[in-house]
Design an enzyme around this catalytic site. Sequence first.
Site, PDB file in Angstrom:
ATOM      1  N   SER A 101      30.622  25.261  12.394  1.00 20.98           N
ATOM      2  CA  SER A 101      30.984  26.241  11.459  1.00 20.98           C
ATOM      3  C   SER A 101      30.742  27.401  10.810  1.00 20.98           C
ATOM      4  CB  SER A 101      30.419  25.415  10.168  1.00 20.98           C
ATOM      5  OG  SER A 101      29.385  25.439  10.121  1.00 20.98           O
ATOM      6  N   HIS A 161      65.462  41.252  41.019  1.00 24.59           N
ATOM      7  CA  HIS A 161      64.590  39.931  42.408  1.00 24.59           C
ATOM      8  C   HIS A 161      63.619  41.101  43.292  1.00 24.59           C
ATOM      9  CE1 HIS A 161      67.521  36.608  40.909  1.00 24.59           C
ATOM     10  NE2 HIS A 161      67.880  37.757  39.966  1.00 24.59           N
ATOM     11  N   SER A 181      38.904  52.406  49.225  1.00 21.88           N
ATOM     12  CA  SER A 181      38.620  51.552  50.528  1.00 21.88           C
ATOM     13  C   SER A 181      36.809  51.332  51.059  1.00 21.88           C
ATOM     14  CB  SER A 181      39.904  51.227  51.115  1.00 21.88           C
ATOM     15  OG  SER A 181      38.752  49.996  52.595  1.00 21.88           O
ATOM     16  N   LYS A 196      42.405  55.995  51.418  1.00 17.56           N
ATOM     17  CA  LYS A 196      42.959  54.807  50.581  1.00 17.56           C
ATOM     18  C   LYS A 196      42.510  55.052  49.530  1.00 17.56           C
ATOM     19  CE  LYS A 196      44.653  50.437  51.572  1.00 17.56           C
ATOM     20  NZ  LYS A 196      44.511  49.932  49.845  1.00 17.56           N
ATOM     21  N   ASN A 248      43.685  53.621  45.487  1.00 16.15           N
ATOM     22  CA  ASN A 248      44.439  51.853  44.965  1.00 16.15           C
ATOM     23  C   ASN A 248      44.783  52.590  43.218  1.00 16.15           C
ATOM     24  OD1 ASN A 248      44.102  51.244  47.470  1.00 16.15           O
ATOM     25  ND2 ASN A 248      41.900  50.109  47.060  1.00 16.15           N
ATOM     26  N   GLU A 265      45.340  47.530  37.631  1.00 14.58           N
ATOM     27  CA  GLU A 265      44.461  46.454  38.314  1.00 14.58           C
ATOM     28  C   GLU A 265      44.151  45.920  36.901  1.00 14.58           C
ATOM     29  OE1 GLU A 265      45.043  46.736  43.585  1.00 14.58           O
ATOM     30  OE2 GLU A 265      43.278  47.413  41.886  1.00 14.58           O
TER      31      GLU A 265
END
Length: 467
Positions: free
Chosen positions: A100, A184, A314, A320, A322, A327
């Site tokens: 409650s 697709h 990375s 690199k 990202n 994300e």
Amino acid sequence: MGNSGMRVEHDSMGPVEVPAKALYGAQTQRAVNHFRISGRPMPAAFVQALGHVKAACAQANRDLGLLSDEMADAIIVAADAVSRGEHAEQFPVDVFQTGSGTSSNMNANEVIATLASRHLGTLVHPNDHVNLGQSSNDVIPTALHVAAALALRQRLIPAVLELAECIDRRAADFSGLVKTGRTHLMDAMPVRLDQELGAWAQQMRYGAERLEDGFPRLVELAIGGTAVGTGVNAHPELGDRVARILSRRTGVVFVTKPSRFEGLAAQDTAVEISGQLKTLAVSLMKICNDLRWMNSGPLAGLGEIRLPALQPGSSIMPGKVNPVVPEAVAMICARVMGNDVTIGIAGQSGNFQLNVMLPLIAHDLLESIELLYRGVVLLREKAVEGLMVDESRLRAALERNPILVTALNPVIGYEQGAAIAKRAYGEGRPVLAVALEMTGLDEATLRRLLDPMRLTGIAEEDSGRKT
């Protein structure tokens, strides 16, 4: 005598040791002792809503002649401090507590009573004065609705609409750019970049609309129903007066439930709002995944856009970068979808006159709203506003897209179009060049029929810009 740094408080069950500096009393401490489960207290927005509710009840009881002016004013001053987020550390009760939310209600009653007693210079009782005309069973659902309504109206809905406007601005920046459409995950007919982004903006507007659609039920409050919905021990006018006072305090128009029995026994409105939050999360995840695909590469992926580079991507691969923001927002969306499952299960846990998973519903609903708010702001500021387009990449892919032959179907038929597309794929040549060899159509006619801008719905005479 208690331990060092402790004091002894009493309730109907006897004595209990409480930290000497705590503003709360015995009932809160019992809950702290018993529910050492998650270490997560009730959300700050919920506690602040409790402050609003307690202040409004004190004002209403004063106006009804049930509390003296001095007593009510002291309670209001204390409750106002809680509603502003002060004394947050004095609300330690775990979300996994009595169903409650009685422990959280008494936590608020005890803290406010202590502060009011200090202000007044005489005893203010947590039950007899702060909780006058109330029950945990109507206070907790009321605070849940107030907290969610304020969080949606003041934070999430404006942020969603601001993201939609930002996407529209960026779409206008890219209105002359045509790209390969995809179904697709395979090449399809061309679309303009502003059309693609326009779909995202519409998803956000619909998300805001869906949340607004639930507001007529969200602003209905259970207050005045007390223990089982009958309003026992409450003045008959208390609920309506509290709703009007809360409206003035918050700027959101609240009313009382047409059936307070429903307000205590069911949490269907919370389930409804959670479902709309889930839908918004689905929309956001779709946008985030589109951004991730379009940003993929930079060499071996689609590479159509470049998201702002925010941090090294990375610990082993130098250089690199990202798509960290999409994300992060996608993970927020996953959490919101999971919260919706929890809220649905909790919502059906109403037994006769009371739902007994109220703290969990409040926690997860408010968490979903806050996470989505922060995610929407992050996506706008750190991704959409700084998004850049690789026009040459769009153009190169579009020129090699044999699916453009679809535009020739009305003239040459599906079968011959399929043959042209197959040959263009196999030889890696533009469909225009292959169609010149395989049809009797002249180059001017083919260029008109295959004009990508024309195929996106822009008239031929308006298609002189980038293709």
